[in-house]
Scaffold this active site. Structure first.
Site, PDB file in Angstrom:
ATOM      1  N   THR A 141     -56.753 -18.358 104.010  1.00 12.08           N
ATOM      2  CA  THR A 141     -57.181 -19.510 103.352  1.00 12.08           C
ATOM      3  C   THR A 141     -56.659 -20.800 104.265  1.00 12.08           C
ATOM      4  O   THR A 141     -55.678 -20.781 104.912  1.00 12.08           O
ATOM      5  CB  THR A 141     -56.700 -19.617 101.926  1.00 12.08           C
ATOM      6  OG1 THR A 141     -55.159 -19.313 102.134  1.00 12.08           O
ATOM      7  CG2 THR A 141     -57.544 -18.496 101.358  1.00 12.08           C
ATOM      8  N   ARG A 182     -60.668 -24.551  93.785  1.00 16.39           N
ATOM      9  CA  ARG A 182     -60.607 -23.676  92.543  1.00 16.39           C
ATOM     10  C   ARG A 182     -61.244 -22.291  93.112  1.00 16.39           C
ATOM     11  O   ARG A 182     -60.855 -20.993  92.473  1.00 16.39           O
ATOM     12  CB  ARG A 182     -61.288 -24.195  91.162  1.00 16.39           C
ATOM     13  CG  ARG A 182     -60.288 -25.224  90.581  1.00 16.39           C
ATOM     14  CD  ARG A 182     -60.759 -25.548  89.148  1.00 16.39           C
ATOM     15  NE  ARG A 182     -59.922 -26.004  88.526  1.00 16.39           N
ATOM     16  CZ  ARG A 182     -60.074 -26.348  87.051  1.00 16.39           C
ATOM     17  NH1 ARG A 182     -61.036 -25.845  86.400  1.00 16.39           N
ATOM     18  NH2 ARG A 182     -59.190 -27.026  86.393  1.00 16.39           N
ATOM     19  N   LYS A 241     -54.361  -2.107  92.448  1.00 15.86           N
ATOM     20  CA  LYS A 241     -54.839  -0.835  91.849  1.00 15.86           C
ATOM     21  C   LYS A 241     -55.184  -0.029  92.832  1.00 15.86           C
ATOM     22  O   LYS A 241     -55.272   1.196  92.659  1.00 15.86           O
ATOM     23  CB  LYS A 241     -56.216  -1.522  91.248  1.00 15.86           C
ATOM     24  CG  LYS A 241     -57.074  -0.432  90.573  1.00 15.86           C
ATOM     25  CD  LYS A 241     -58.090  -0.933  89.724  1.00 15.86           C
ATOM     26  CE  LYS A 241     -59.136   0.188  89.274  1.00 15.86           C
ATOM     27  NZ  LYS A 241     -59.641   0.071  88.142  1.00 15.86           N
ATOM     28  N   HIS A 298     -13.857  -1.089  68.834  1.00 19.24           N
ATOM     29  CA  HIS A 298     -14.779  -1.357  67.964  1.00 19.24           C
ATOM     30  C   HIS A 298     -15.125  -2.781  68.243  1.00 19.24           C
ATOM     31  O   HIS A 298     -15.432  -3.620  67.259  1.00 19.24           O
ATOM     32  CB  HIS A 298     -14.722  -1.077  66.716  1.00 19.24           C
ATOM     33  CG  HIS A 298     -14.343   0.387  66.334  1.00 19.24           C
ATOM     34  ND1 HIS A 298     -15.016   1.325  66.878  1.00 19.24           N
ATOM     35  CD2 HIS A 298     -13.752   1.148  65.400  1.00 19.24           C
ATOM     36  CE1 HIS A 298     -14.790   2.771  66.774  1.00 19.24           C
ATOM     37  NE2 HIS A 298     -13.925   2.317  65.529  1.00 19.24           N
TER      38      HIS A 298
END
Lengths: 538, 538
Positions: free
Chosen positions: B35, B65, B136, B272
């Site tokens: 890009t 965008r 994916k 404790h």
């Protein structure tokens, strides 16, 4: 600013409620764009729509992996309607004003135990892209991700003649990003697990700032666990009094936990998360008095919890209207499943008393989480009481006869900080904690504290002449049962208890030197019962 | 299965390390797609690349965008290289094998306090879409989201002649989904806040199952807070002994907290979660002995923590090789910043003893979280000690002279369960907790426990004849300071303490009836100092 919904993209895996929403949108002239399955449902119901392929200019491809993702769709969702109008027109992009989308049911297949390939196929890519693009541009676009929001949406569209308000779009935007955050949290955790890594993500909402934390130099907030039941501790209802403090909430939790599992009407008096008084029986007033008697000094400024609607007659034991102010019992919080109006009227006399209703239907939380210096300990809650009742001494009590009292004692002790010892007594169906010893590094100290406190309780309740006091105490302690949250490493606790009149002791068992305690019991005429489960609480 | 990286998409907002990675990819003949900004950096470094617009067929639009989202890019990432090859060829889709992407710096602008519009502009839409699509399809695609992974990537590409393994792709896939989950968690929380809603998301990794939780019927796990420092409690190093239990971890936290803030060499004995022994001074062996003397009975089976490397000479106080087994001191865990080899060799004599190193550099956690029944309480940790030292009695001690001892006592008490009272003493530069009372619903009980314990400590250390014992105790208690974690509601604590020889008391102050305690002090010849900060710990 209102936005008229002129063009909507519908792509849902769950078709519930789709038709009424689509009809409403159509009624105000909205164009519907739909993907395959959603479009089919619309068609079957005679609703006109535009197939998404006509908008994207691309086919549905690769077994459905590519349906919506495209320059056309995401541009229509993302472009700035003020600055970028000319560019949109030039690029032939028509705005989309509403996205209705629910994602591939990853959770459903995960819960069903699907294999890796099925899980991966159910990771939605196009859905989150649309949802996130629309949400980013919420200034102009509404995004609906939850079927439960359809009704409100239909109502607002109807009221506004097909438009949606800025406030609605903003609220939906928040929901959308929370939805994709939850979705990827679920995927990340599941994928980690596939690869043998355990990860955990917790989400909390509805945060409220508290005046301060445990101490005034600590800033604090509280939140609701997103996975918690809707009628949880978070939802308790303050009917009267000042806002709750950090320590109030901790104490209230201890209070509810202490009465939650009691079978009959019960009352707990809580100080610093520990019950210092606990009773259950048939008559609420009598039960309240018995719980209070367990430690009337510590009860001062404490928290009271009931497991039944609070009767005025019981509440009046506080003597809030006593002329002699020293007789008025001061507590910080009273919590009960219900506070009837006449009881509330009585309690409201005390300006600073917090009066609270809680929902007894809320299930015990199965999750217990401890956070220490960047390390999270997560465990199942301690919900079981005992795994057995086994008499290990020559004296063998009637197990069935004493079981209810032992269970009462275990309900008390599992809410008291370790090391803990309680003495419990049954008298005409009234179960009462006579005294407890909590939080001691040395178990013998807890036994000493519990017996000392029990003697004070019995001394206070004794009505006869002073010559008979010791005999009375001996008789009552002899009828009581002493419960230990963990095993005895040495016989010193048994010896001390026997010397002070205890005749029956329960403990989980499990010490390498259990026999030393059993032998001491046999030597000193004490019965010992093993309950099998330890109840440490730190 | 290895995948040759023939085509990679590079789109990064952080350009760090980009060039070496791009060079490596080019070296094995990989085509680079980029890009705008990323492409410019490549060009400046003389690296050939394909502009993404040539692949998408679309312009970069709407102020950036729309850059990557397109049928072409996501198809190239998502299609199944086995089933869908023909379809891809028909649609003119060439596979992309690697995505290198870091998302818009939402966190950076958020932390910088950006306004709503800037925040929203920094919500990345295209990035997460590429990352999720590639992840994916990790069977064929590698996704890199973290600059820190570049070096390993370059190494693997070099080893494998431009290919990446399945294991690497799977690991990167998990990282990618965790990254998008974190990213949307951050956005969701920030957007909620913009709209006036407080939400909170916590993420934990590196989960390990414990044998069981606080008790054996509770299943348990522990995790690392993703936000925690890398040298946190989670990273402690077990040099010897069995795996840790749930309660060990809780206790170890209490132990480290108890010694963390001591100025000189220190030792805490924990039972404790509470320190029952604590000391600091110049000589570690002497300090250990003094801490142990604070409660030698409770110390049995406890946890020992040191804040300096553990000298063998100090460790030998445990007498692990004593012929008389009853002289051997049994503890469960020893933890120190460093265990030198000779000390370790000594400690390893005890098979079941856990010997642990921790990193003292790990900063105190500023976050304290309590989870109760679906409700989360989050507060700042209690890190301050005191806000003042104000003598409020006729007797006015030399504040500067006693300040170190008071601070020592406050470091102790802020780690002890409320209500808590400690007695601390300085003797030739050795600070020692003589005794403590913890976890009592009634403060007077804690005072009694602390004094009783202190008397036992002094009795044990006394060497003279029995006639002189009481005078010795009185003298030592008179030199000690009694510290209370919270104010006194009544003068009873002062009266009891004075009766037992206490001459100096500190408390935060703040009761409506403070004057009653001040008056009692004046009447009984006691000095009282207000410290200003309460240290409740429940």
């Amino acid at each position: 600013m209102m936005i008229s919904i002129k063009r909507a993209l519908l792509s849902v895996s769950d078709k519930t409620g789709l038709i009424p929403l689509a009809n409403t949108l159509r009624q105000y002239g909205c164009e519907l764009i739909s993907t395959g399955g959603t479009g089919k449902t619309l068609q079957e119901n005679g609703i006109a729509y535009t197939d998404i392929q006509q908008v994207t200019g691309n086919p549905e491809a690769f077994g459905g992996r590519m349906k919506t993702i495209s320059f056309a769709i995401e541009s229509a969702l993302l472009f700035d309607r003020e600055k970028d109008n000319a560019e949109a027109e030039h690029l032939n992009i028509t705005p989309i004003d509403l996205v209705v989308c629910n994602l591939y049911p990853f959770k459903k297949v995960l819960d069903a135990g699907a294999d890796e390939a099925t899980l991966i196929e159910n990771i939605d890519i196009g859905g989150p892209t649309m949802v996130r693009a629309g949400a980013k541009n919420f200034k102009y676009v509404a995004v609906v991700t939850d079927v439960a929001d359809y009704d409100a949406l239909i109502a607002e569209l109807t009221t506004n003649q097909g438009a949606l308000s800025y406030a609605t779009r903003k609220r939906l935007m928040r929901k959308a990003f929370n939805h994709t955050a939850d979705y990827d949290a679920m995927i990340a955790t599941a994928m980690d697990k596939l690869d043998g890594e355990l990860s955990l993500r917790l989400a909390f909402t509805g945060g409220k700032e508290l005046r301060y934390g445990e101490n005034s130099h600590q800033k604090a907030f509280y939140y609701r666990d997103k996975e918690a039941d809707a009628s949880s501790l978070y939802d308790m209802k303050i009917l009267h009094g000042k806002e709750l403090s950090f320590n109030n909430i901790l104490d209230i939790n201890g209070a509810i936990e202490s009465v939650r599992r009691l079978s009959k009407t019960g009352c707990a008096v809580i100080k610093h998360t520990n019950p210092c008084g606990l009773a259950e029986g048939d008559d609420q007033r009598q039960v309240f008095e018995a719980a209070w008697a367990g430690d009337p000094v510590s009860a001062y400024g404490g928290i009271l919890a009931f497991n039944r609607p609070l009767e005025r007659r019981a509440a009046e034991f506080l003597m809030l209207d006593a002329e002699d102010r020293s007789q008025r019992k001061f507590v910080e919080v009273i919590i009960a499943p219900q506070i009837p109006a006449d009881t509330l009227a009585y309690l409201q006399q005390h300006k600073n008393l917090r009066v609270i209703e809680y929902n007894t239907a809320f299930p015990p939380c199965r999750k217990d989480v401890r956070y220490v210096n960047g390390l999270l300990l997560a465990q199942d809650a301690d919900l079981e009481l005992l795994s057995k009742m086994e008499a290990v001494t020559e004296i063998k009590p009637d197990i069935d006869a004493i079981r209810p009292l032992v269970e009462f004692g275990l309900k008390a002790i599992s809410n008291i900080k370790s090391n803990s010892i309680v003495l419990v007594r049954e008298k005409n169906g009234l179960f009462q904690m006579l005294g407890m010893g909590a939080g001691q590094p040395n178990r013998l100290n807890s036994t000493k504290l519990a017996l000392e406190r029990s003697r004070e309780t019995l001394t206070a309740e004794y009505n006869g002449d002073s010559a008979g006091l010791e005999a009375y105490i001996a008789a009552e302690i002899g009828k009581a049962i002493m419960i230990s949250d963990a095993f005895f490493p040495f016989p010193d606790n048994v010896e001390f208890a026997a010397e002070h009149g205890v005749k029956t002791i329960t403990q989980p068992g499990g010490s390498m030197r259990d026999n030393l305690s059993f032998d001491a019991c046999n030597r000193l005429g004490v019965a010992m019962i093993l309950t099998g489960l330890r109840h440490f609480k730190h």
